[in-house]
Scaffold this active site. Structure first.
Site, PDB file in Angstrom:
ATOM      1  N   GLN A   1      -6.925  -3.195  -9.495  1.00  0.00           N
ATOM      2  CA  GLN A   1      -7.262  -2.752 -10.746  1.00  0.00           C
ATOM      3  C   GLN A   1      -6.523  -2.872 -11.703  1.00  0.00           C
ATOM      4  O   GLN A   1      -5.000  -2.681 -11.417  1.00  0.00           O
ATOM      5  CB  GLN A   1      -8.011  -1.463 -11.029  1.00  0.00           C
ATOM      6  CG  GLN A   1      -9.403  -1.341 -10.248  1.00  0.00           C
ATOM      7  CD  GLN A   1     -10.159  -0.089 -10.502  1.00  0.00           C
ATOM      8  OE1 GLN A   1     -10.369   0.735  -9.353  1.00  0.00           O
ATOM      9  NE2 GLN A   1     -10.382   0.211 -11.472  1.00  0.00           N
ATOM     10  N   HIS A   2      -6.770  -2.993 -12.898  1.00  0.00           N
ATOM     11  CA  HIS A   2      -5.952  -2.390 -14.289  1.00  0.00           C
ATOM     12  C   HIS A   2      -5.071  -3.390 -14.551  1.00  0.00           C
ATOM     13  O   HIS A   2      -4.258  -3.658 -15.610  1.00  0.00           O
ATOM     14  CB  HIS A   2      -5.260  -1.236 -14.031  1.00  0.00           C
ATOM     15  CG  HIS A   2      -5.942  -0.034 -13.865  1.00  0.00           C
ATOM     16  ND1 HIS A   2      -7.043   0.361 -14.626  1.00  0.00           N
ATOM     17  CD2 HIS A   2      -6.130   0.910 -12.653  1.00  0.00           C
ATOM     18  CE1 HIS A   2      -7.693   1.293 -14.240  1.00  0.00           C
ATOM     19  NE2 HIS A   2      -7.100   1.727 -13.002  1.00  0.00           N
TER      20      HIS A   2
ATOM     21  N   ASP B   1     -10.729  -2.835  -6.566  1.00  0.00           N
ATOM     22  CA  ASP B   1     -10.673  -2.579  -5.429  1.00  0.00           C
ATOM     23  C   ASP B   1     -11.222  -1.478  -4.820  1.00  0.00           C
ATOM     24  O   ASP B   1     -11.990  -1.327  -3.797  1.00  0.00           O
ATOM     25  CB  ASP B   1      -9.191  -2.647  -4.799  1.00  0.00           C
ATOM     26  CG  ASP B   1      -8.215  -1.775  -5.857  1.00  0.00           C
ATOM     27  OD1 ASP B   1      -8.737  -1.081  -6.663  1.00  0.00           O
ATOM     28  OD2 ASP B   1      -6.795  -1.467  -5.772  1.00  0.00           O
TER      29      ASP B   1
END
Length: 475
Positions: free
Chosen positions: A79-80, A237
């Site tokens: 992520q991110h 994830d």
């Protein structure tokens, strides 16, 4: 190995360190073939997105002939991360990964400028941490303005790989909810924050609805997937792991990996103004309140290495306390912190310091557990322990001792890739992805009874964290 009963699907886990691919029987969940290829990550937590694609192709190739029969594929990804692309779809610069905390000053200003933590939580479900993509984009604008000006598309890691497969820019609500520019209140991109950070919505991918396909696999050199195979939306994830467990509301999950996470599926949209809980959407139509720490297995392994110990060589006692915030920390919100050791005596042993490091890492996660769970969740529900650390006795016993809850360790490994495979199977078969995973019995595994909670250690950690607050916040 028995012959597959149903069509084959592929689930991908593109994580910080590597890309894994599983070929899975959609009917039974049997893993027919697997492959894995590593990534290179720089010391300042950057990674070239192009190597993710190369790793994906290598991992798929390792799956052998089975991959050529796959009818659908889905990508779960870290992520991110901020992936910036030019007009030709090439990376403008290496991706800024989730554990890059250089954007802490930008985060602080954005939180204040948009009305403070409460306003952020109400609008976006989360108070942005330095991991959130919006803070990284603002950092890029301020520190590398020429690079930011040349960007023609902004993607998350799983978006990047999905787009390479299909040629279309798409994402899903789960991963989008960790950007800081997609509102969980409206389930749309937020025009005000995008204007404030100078990001046109035209540069962002389309957010797909639940069960909507991202497209089909296009013909590409070096890609062993069959042309025309369905491509599911993919997701972040943590959302993929929740799918991989077939998670139902109220069941806590504690994941021990490079980062540590604790989360649960909720039917209520989260909104925590303290910022401890990120109010993510899940990959379906529910929510995934989650708390994340930056320092988990790598921090423990680093301390073990400093003393030349095996990671299991823990010793009880000693009264030493470790706050293992080696990379700064997200939960609690201490981006400038470093590791802290207190209570050292002449008779303190390296094994006791190692156990205290485990305690400090697990304490940060358990402190958020009650905030993650709905109020009506059963207080004695077993914790599902997943991730690389779940294989370790020291990790498992530390969670049992500090939580006072029973623990279950699913036998199924590679849950992010399995969750992506369940998403691909659901798209192919017209089913719900979590129901597919429950049919596959992915959460089954050994169960460990609750033990008495170690209140003394919990109290010592709480006191140390409070007393060290000023030191830990120093730039």
């Amino acid at each position: 190995m028995a012959a597959p009963e149903g069509p084959l699907v592929v689930g991908v886990d593109s994580s910080t360190q590597s890309t894994k691919a599983l070929v899975v029987d959609a009917a039974t969940g049997q893993v027919v073939a697997r492959g894995q290829a590593p990534h290179t990550v720089s010391p300042d937590h950057e990674s070239d997105p192009g190597q993710w694609w190369e790793a994906l192709c290598r991992a798929l190739e390792q799956c052998g002939p089975a991959v050529h029969r796959a009818a659908a594929v889905s990508v779960g990804g870290q992520q991110h991360g901020l992936v910036t692309l030019d007009a030709g779809g090439r990376p403008v610069r290496p991706a800024l990964l989730w554990n890059d905390v250089r954007s802490a000053p930008q985060r602080d200003r954005l939180v204040e400028e948009l009305g403070g933590p409460g306003a952020w939580a109400e609008r976006f479900g989360s108070v942005p941490a330095t991991s959130f993509t919006v803070t990284k984009w603002q950092w890029l604008r301020e520190n590398e303005p020429e690079a930011a000006a040349s960007v023609r598309a902004v993607r998350l890691p799983h978006d990047y790989l999905t787009e390479r497969l299909t040629g279309l820019g798409t994402t899903d609500r789960g991963d989008a909810s960790g950007t800081g520019w997609w509102s969980t209140a409206t389930e749309e991109y937020d025009a005000e924050i995008l204007e404030r950070v100078g990001l046109s919505p035209d540069l962002l991918p389309r957010v797909l609805g639940h069960g909507e396909a991202a497209g089909t696999v296009r013909p590409l050199d070096g890609l062993p997937l069959p042309q025309g195979a369905l491509v599911a939306a993919g997701t972040g994830d943590n959302m993929a792991a929740a799918l991989g467990l077939g998670l139902s509301p109220g069941r806590p999950v504690l994941s021990l990996g490079t980062s540590g996470t604790v989360y649960a599926v909720s039917t209520t949209r989260p909104s925590d103004p303290t910022g401890i809980v990120a109010g993510f959407a899940d990959a379906r139509t529910d929510w995934l309140p989650l708390a994340c720490t930056l320092n988990c297995t790598l921090a423990v392994d680093r301390v073990a290495a400093l003393f030349g110990l095996d990671r299991e060589a823990v010793e009880a006692g000693g009264g030493v306390t470790v706050l293992p915030f080696l990379d700064g920390e997200r939960t609690p919100d201490l981006p400038y912190a470093s590791g802290t050791l207190t209570g050292l005596r002449h008779d303190t042993t390296p094994g006791q310091i190692l156990q205290a490091t485990y305690d400090g890492a697990v304490y940060s996660l358990l402190a958020a557990l009650d905030l993650v769970l709905d109020a009506d969740a059963a207080p004695d529900a077993p914790i599902l322990l997943i991730g690389g650390g779940a294989k370790g006795t020291a990790w498992r016993e530390t969670v049992r001792r500090l939580s006072g809850r029973p623990v279950q360790v699913p036998r199924a490994q590679e849950l992010v890739a399995l969750g992506a495979a369940a998403q691909a199977a659901a798209l192919l078969l017209g089913e719900d992805a979590a129901a597919v995973a429950r049919r596959w019995a992915t959460a089954d595994g050994p169960a460990y009874e609750a033990v008495e909670r170690d209140e003394e250690t919990l109290a010592r950690l709480a006191t140390t964290l409070n007393d060290a607050d000023t030191l830990l916040r120093r730039h």
